[in-house]
Design an enzyme around this catalytic site. Structure first.
Site, PDB file in Angstrom:
ATOM      1  N   HIS A 156      44.940  36.680  49.319  1.00 15.19           N
ATOM      2  CA  HIS A 156      46.395  36.784  49.236  1.00 15.19           C
ATOM      3  C   HIS A 156      46.887  38.215  48.980  1.00 15.19           C
ATOM      4  O   HIS A 156      48.084  38.442  48.923  1.00 15.19           O
ATOM      5  CB  HIS A 156      46.889  35.862  48.120  1.00 15.19           C
ATOM      6  N   ASP A 157      45.973  39.152  48.759  1.00 14.58           N
ATOM      7  CA  ASP A 157      46.357  40.533  48.452  1.00 14.58           C
ATOM      8  C   ASP A 157      46.166  41.498  49.625  1.00 14.58           C
ATOM      9  O   ASP A 157      46.436  42.691  49.491  1.00 14.58           O
ATOM     10  CB  ASP A 157      45.504  41.081  47.301  1.00 14.58           C
ATOM     11  N   ASP A 167      55.301  22.590  51.458  1.00 17.28           N
ATOM     12  CA  ASP A 167      56.428  22.227  50.588  1.00 17.28           C
ATOM     13  C   ASP A 167      56.752  20.746  50.771  1.00 17.28           C
ATOM     14  O   ASP A 167      57.201  20.337  51.837  1.00 17.28           O
ATOM     15  CB  ASP A 167      57.645  23.096  50.962  1.00 17.28           C
ATOM     16  N   GLU A 181      37.414  38.899  39.419  1.00 11.15           N
ATOM     17  CA  GLU A 181      37.943  39.853  40.400  1.00 11.15           C
ATOM     18  C   GLU A 181      37.799  41.247  39.821  1.00 11.15           C
ATOM     19  O   GLU A 181      38.097  41.478  38.652  1.00 11.15           O
ATOM     20  CB  GLU A 181      39.406  39.548  40.679  1.00 11.15           C
ATOM     21  N   ASP A 229      54.084  23.418  47.102  1.00  9.99           N
ATOM     22  CA  ASP A 229      53.893  22.771  45.792  1.00  9.99           C
ATOM     23  C   ASP A 229      52.614  21.937  45.769  1.00  9.99           C
ATOM     24  O   ASP A 229      51.933  21.782  46.794  1.00  9.99           O
ATOM     25  CB  ASP A 229      55.121  21.925  45.442  1.00  9.99           C
ATOM     26  N   ASP A 243      41.266  36.915  37.177  1.00  8.84           N
ATOM     27  CA  ASP A 243      42.022  38.029  37.741  1.00  8.84           C
ATOM     28  C   ASP A 243      41.685  39.344  37.038  1.00  8.84           C
ATOM     29  O   ASP A 243      41.576  39.390  35.807  1.00  8.84           O
ATOM     30  CB  ASP A 243      43.517  37.721  37.543  1.00  8.84           C
ATOM     31  N   ASP A 261      42.844  29.832  38.809  1.00 11.05           N
ATOM     32  CA  ASP A 261      42.985  31.283  38.702  1.00 11.05           C
ATOM     33  C   ASP A 261      43.455  31.570  37.281  1.00 11.05           C
ATOM     34  O   ASP A 261      44.417  30.977  36.809  1.00 11.05           O
ATOM     35  CB  ASP A 261      44.066  31.742  39.705  1.00 11.05           C
TER      36      ASP A 261
HETATM   37  O1  ISL Z   1      46.719  43.973  45.898  1.00 12.92           O
HETATM   38  C1  ISL Z   1      46.005  44.941  45.850  1.00 12.92           C
HETATM   39  C2  ISL Z   1      45.954  45.840  46.978  1.00 12.92           C
HETATM   40  O2  ISL Z   1      46.751  45.367  47.977  1.00 12.92           O
HETATM   41  C3  ISL Z   1      45.125  45.183  44.716  1.00 12.92           C
HETATM   42  O3  ISL Z   1      45.191  46.468  44.255  1.00 12.92           O
HETATM   43  C4  ISL Z   1      45.427  44.176  43.611  1.00 12.92           C
HETATM   44  O4  ISL Z   1      46.560  44.557  42.916  1.00 12.92           O
HETATM   45  C5  ISL Z   1      44.278  44.100  42.668  1.00 12.92           C
HETATM   46  O5  ISL Z   1      43.171  43.724  43.400  1.00 12.92           O
HETATM   47  C6  ISL Z   1      44.528  43.068  41.580  1.00 12.92           C
HETATM   48  O6  ISL Z   1      44.924  41.840  42.113  1.00 12.92           O
HETATM   49  C7  ISL Z   1      45.111  40.755  41.275  1.00 12.92           C
HETATM   50  O7  ISL Z   1      45.913  41.056  40.144  1.00 12.92           O
HETATM   51  C8  ISL Z   1      47.277  41.382  40.396  1.00 12.92           C
HETATM   52  C9  ISL Z   1      47.958  40.396  41.330  1.00 12.92           C
HETATM   53  O8  ISL Z   1      49.171  40.928  41.769  1.00 12.92           O
HETATM   54  C10 ISL Z   1      47.110  40.062  42.525  1.00 12.92           C
HETATM   55  O9  ISL Z   1      47.731  39.103  43.324  1.00 12.92           O
HETATM   56  C11 ISL Z   1      45.777  39.601  42.003  1.00 12.92           C
HETATM   57  O10 ISL Z   1      44.925  39.111  42.995  1.00 12.92           O
HETATM   58  C12 ISL Z   1      47.953  41.408  39.054  1.00 12.92           C
HETATM   59  O11 ISL Z   1      47.719  40.211  38.359  1.00 12.92           O
END
Ligand code: ISL
Length: 553
Positions: free
Chosen positions: A328-329, A21, A255, A29, A199, A98
């Protein structure tokens, strides 16, 4: 196999909200990223994948885009973005954006129009359905809890949202939608970006008759059978490729929830002109039970190896893979696959060594280069992620044991990967001067970039060593892969080789010494190239020891 920059390049993924930040509002940012570009370059990476920075109401932290052509003011706006691109290119770093094209925000102008009336010109930009027997049109469940259908009072119809109700799914069946999307992609290509991470691209073609899932409580199976790999998926991707992507020297990685061994190669086969790579989730959903991530199951090393073995065998030589152990997921890779209690340093290094010696493009998630770990906040009020919060509410409504559920949140929440980057041991971990949007992991005084810069034995320096090793030895990129001990429950051994040279990689995924069969693997005929221990022994591997050895003949 054709050689390209994106096969050899090492990708560093940034979750901008949590990186640095610089404007003093507690949210990371673009100026913060610019400040850290020399650090990023020093890791030996070539490409940055930037999670969404477009205008967004942030119901899902940017994965709900309300304007695909403008950068959010919170992140610094368009000027900051242009500077970032320029500063990156000056340093020979490439930028992958992304793109979230399966759904938009409900605050996007298309959706605002679409919901107005049944005959609005934008109505068919989304999926609208009448009630069925006074209820939702089918039994599909959202990735983020509840039904995928939301009733809109204006027209008394339901719209489809596979994610939150603020993320309505775009209707790719409509040629106008596809044209809009082609124009958006072209806009960013012309701006000079170097690629896209797309995505949930596996979900863009739906079964538009919306049949009921025959296994509504089986999360993985429902995704695979009903949401992903729809009838027109390859037509849409091929069209996008031919109309836009193929005109530029860019990389694409899709993805793919619901993509499996049967369907994977079709997305990335080099003769099919669709995508360059996909992220499959074979190893990432490996601990999900029938009920999904909050219904976890035990994982064994042979199952983990099998994912890598099967995918490698399936994809090569006609396609190309991506290698990652976190993003990040998901929870932090060292918390998930390593041992943070006793062998934090060694196990984080072993996982790095695995990443950098596998076939496929390597993706490093921010913070993994210093071994950042999961967080365990004291209660749910500390959490931010919509998926976590919705799952918590659902568990509460079902009367589950909430102390036990909080433990599951500690293990599985996406916020584990989203805590602010740990730059140093000062307040807020050097991420921000003010209280951050998500609380810093309390271990920042021990785990941070500044202290690891000073320590030659740190995880950070090991990442640098590994990226340099991969760059100097292209067999790690293009060479064949062969697993040598599929069934071993503690050890993972594999070869990387081409006509000229052969390497063997030895990984001990356990807290114990493991006997090493020096004779069986002809190790007397090898030289040690790199290890996460300073001393190695012929008779055994130490806990979480990792070695790269090269055959002399
Ligand atoms: O996050 C998940 C499990 O913890 C996955 O099911 C995830 O939701 C899935 O892989 C899709 O992820 C992507 O699309 C989502 C977004 O929330 C995620 O951050 C992104 O990486 C919806 O756009």
């Amino acid at each position: 196999m054709k050689k390209t920059w994106w096969k050899e390049g090492i990708v560093y993924q940034i979750y901008p909200r949590s990186y640095k930040d610089n404007t003093g509002n507690g949210v990371g940012d673009i100026l913060g990223i610019i400040e850290k570009l020399d650090y990023i370059k020093s890791l030996g990476v070539d490409i940055i994948w930037l999670c969404p920075v477009y205008e967004s109401p942030n119901d899902d932290n940017g994965y709900d885009i309300s304007d695909y052509r403008n950068i959010s003011a919170e992140f610094g706006g368009n000027d900051a973005f242009d500077t970032l691109l320029e500063e990156m290119h000056k340093r020979d770093l490439k930028l992958v954006m992304d793109l979230v094209l399966n759904h938009s925000s409900d605050e996007h102008k298309w959706f605002k129009e679409s919901r107005k009336s049944k005959d609005n010109p934008y109505r068919d930009y989304y999926f609208w359905q009448e009630a069925k027997n006074g209820k939702e049109p089918n039994n599909w469940k959202s990735f983020f809890s509840g039904s995928v259908w939301q009733k809109d009072d204006i027209t008394d119809e339901y719209f489809l949202h596979l994610f939150t109700k603020k993320q309505p799914d775009l209707n790719w069946e409509n040629p106008k939608v596809r044209e809009e999307i082609h124009n958006i992609v072209e806009f960013w290509c012309k701006k000079g970006v170097d690629g896209f991470r797309m995505d949930v691209i596996s979900l863009i073609s739906k079964q538009t008759d919306f049949p009921d899932s025959h296994v509504p409580d089986n999360y993985g199976e429902t995704i695979k059978t009903y949401y992903a790999n729809g009838p027109k998926i390859h037509q849409y991707l091929n069209e996008l490729n031919q109309k836009v992507l193929s005109k530029y020297d860019i990389m694409t990685v899709g993805e793919g929830p619901g993509i499996d061994l049967e369907t994977g190669l079709d997305y990335v086969h080099e003769d099919r002109n669709e995508l360059n790579m996909i992220f499959h989730f074979g190893h990432m959903f490996i601990d999900n039970g029938v009920g999904g991530k909050y219904d976890p199951i035990e994982v064994s090393l042979p199952t983990f190896k099998k994912v890598f073995n099967d995918w490698d065998a399936k994809i090569y030589p006609k396609g190309w893979g991506s290698i990652f152990l976190g993003n990040h997921d998901f929870s932090r890779m060292v918390s998930r696959f390593g041992n943070t209690e006793e062998y934090h340093n060694k196990s984080a290094k072993l996982l790095a060594l695995l990443l950098f010696t596998m076939r496929g493009t390597v993706y490093v998630y921010q913070g993994d280069e210093i071994g950042m770990t999961n967080v365990a906040y004291p209660d749910i009020s500390y959490y931010n992620d919509v998926e976590t919060l919705n799952s918590y509410k659902e568990a509460l409504a079902k009367g589950r044991d909430m102390d036990a559920f909080l433990k599951l949140v500690h293990r599985q929440s996406r916020d584990n990967a989203r805590t602010p980057m740990q730059w140093n041991s000062s307040k807020n971990s050097g991420f921000s001067d003010v209280e951050p949007w998500l609380e810093v992991n309390s271990n920042y005084t021990q785990i941070n970039v500044e202290s690891q810069e000073k320590d030659k034995d740190s995880i950070l320096h090991f990442y640098r060593k590994m990226s340099a090793f991969r760059k100097a030895n292209k067999v790690m990129v293009y060479g064949d892969y062969e697993c040598l001990n599929e069934d071993d429950t503690n050890l993972y051994f594999y070869k990387r080789y081409n006509d000229e040279e052969t390497y063997i990689i030895l990984l001990n995924f356990s807290n114990k010494k493991q006997t090493l069969d020096f004779v069986k693997y002809d190790l007397a005929n090898t030289e040690l190239a790199l290890s996460n221990y300073s001393e190695n022994f012929d008779a055994f591997l130490q806990p979480w020891e990792a070695q790269i050895r090269k055959y002399k003949s």
